[in-house]
Every structure is written in C-alpha cells, then in structure tokens.
Design an enzyme around this catalytic site. Sequence first.
Site, mmCIF file in Angstrom:
data_model
loop_
_atom_site.group_PDB
_atom_site.id
_atom_site.type_symbol
_atom_site.label_atom_id
_atom_site.label_comp_id
_atom_site.label_asym_id
_atom_site.label_seq_id
_atom_site.Cartn_x
_atom_site.Cartn_y
_atom_site.Cartn_z
ATOM 1 N N SER A 1 8.237 -12.073 65.224
ATOM 2 C CA SER A 1 7.632 -12.766 64.857
ATOM 3 C C SER A 1 8.918 -13.858 64.846
ATOM 4 O O SER A 1 9.706 -13.953 65.113
ATOM 5 C CB SER A 1 7.617 -13.245 63.044
ATOM 6 O OG SER A 1 6.297 -11.956 62.573
ATOM 7 N N ALA A 2 7.981 -15.706 65.213
ATOM 8 C CA ALA A 2 8.860 -16.530 65.037
ATOM 9 C C ALA A 2 10.594 -16.337 64.187
ATOM 10 O O ALA A 2 10.762 -15.894 63.212
ATOM 11 C CB ALA A 2 8.555 -18.237 65.327
#
Length: 239
Positions: A64-65
């Site tokens: 994920s970011a």
Amino acid sequence: MGGTVSTGRDNDELIDNLVEGGYIKTLSVEKVHRAVDRANYYLPDGKRHAYADSAWKEGLLHISAPCIYAEVLEGLQLGPGMSFLNIGSGTGYLNTMAGLLIGSSGSNHGVELHESNVKYAFERLQEFLQNGLALRYFDFAPPVFLVANGLSLGTAFHHRYDRIYVGAACDDIDHVKDVIKFLKIGGQLVVPHNDTLVRFVRMGQSEVSRTTLMQCSFASLVLPVGDSHPEAAFAPRKL
C-alpha cells in the site's frame, strides 16, 4: 490511494515528507518507518517506485501507499507486549514495523492467502534479521506468517488479539463483526470499510465504537470458499 506527499530520494526523505504532511504524528511510528526501508520489500524492477507515495503491485505482491501505512500504524496505537494480527500480510513490511513497536514480549502474526507471498515475506524477514541495523536499537517480535483466509480463522482465535489490521476492503459489516471477534475486550481493529479507513474498538462483548481515520480505496477482501473452519489448519506455522 496515495500521491498526497512528495516522492523521496530515499527512505528517510520519504519519512520526512510523511511527517511534514501530518501522516506520521508520533515519534515511535516515525522511528519504525525509518528503521525499515520500504525498498527492501519490492522486487528489483519495482524499487525505483519505492519512495513514491503510491501503492505498488506486481503479480500477487502488493504494498500500500506510504501514507496508508503511516495512518494505519498511528491508528493502531501499538505498544510493547501487544498481540497483533495482520490479515493480508503480503510482503511482511507492515508486520516488520509492527514487530519493532510491540517488542519481543508481543506476538506478531500475518495471515496471507497466497503461499508464494508468505515465502517472499519470510525471505524478506530473514534478510532483515541478518542485515537490519534496527535490531541494534529495537526489541523485536519477529512475525509468524500463516497461509489462510483471515475470515476462516476458527474460534481458537477469538479474544486473542489486542490489535488487528485488515489490508483489503471489508464493506460487509457482518464480516467486520467476524474479525472483531478475534479482538480482546479493549482491542482495536483498523480496516478499510466503505471507502474509509475505520478504527473499531471492542468496548465489551457486543459493544463497539468506531472512528473514521481517512478516505481510502482498497480492493475487496477475498471471501472464504465453504463453511468449514478447521482449527488445526490455521495454527501458526513458519515456512
């Protein structure tokens, strides 16, 4: 989801940007982000994207970011001695940071559908144990990874964890309730729910409070096939 802070030239500059952007708020979360270099969890061809505030996916692997992980760790409020479950543990990046927060007196589990991802996470863990300078300064709970569907964990996992994170959208409130059963009273769950990252706190046997942390977009949680919940099949095992 991501793209809200500037790309860093290296891990430290990325963390500087997350602090400046208000995603990292506490010193403990900042320290573990600096201690675990995000690029070490990418495949070689993807490393050039490691310090951008964006998600990365190649094959079955996904990270994920950075802003998401920062918000998740701030929301979980992990501390020494806690038990932690990560449903959708992927590369093991988040579990490694969590292990530095809970220390050797805690328990650190990751559940992942794909055995190839669990093997990759175990390889990344071994590299961290052998070469991670952070272990000179942190007490660490090495993660144990399980090949399983997180919704298929049986009653042996009820009331077991202080903190849980689900790394996929869980929009059906009944499935959220299924995961909450794994929490101890007072435990906290952070989960993407209806395009928001939400923290649920188990206040009592059936009492739950909720707080919205941020807007987000995640792929949906994969549902289990069949109705059986074989306890022995999901006992923690190292690969």
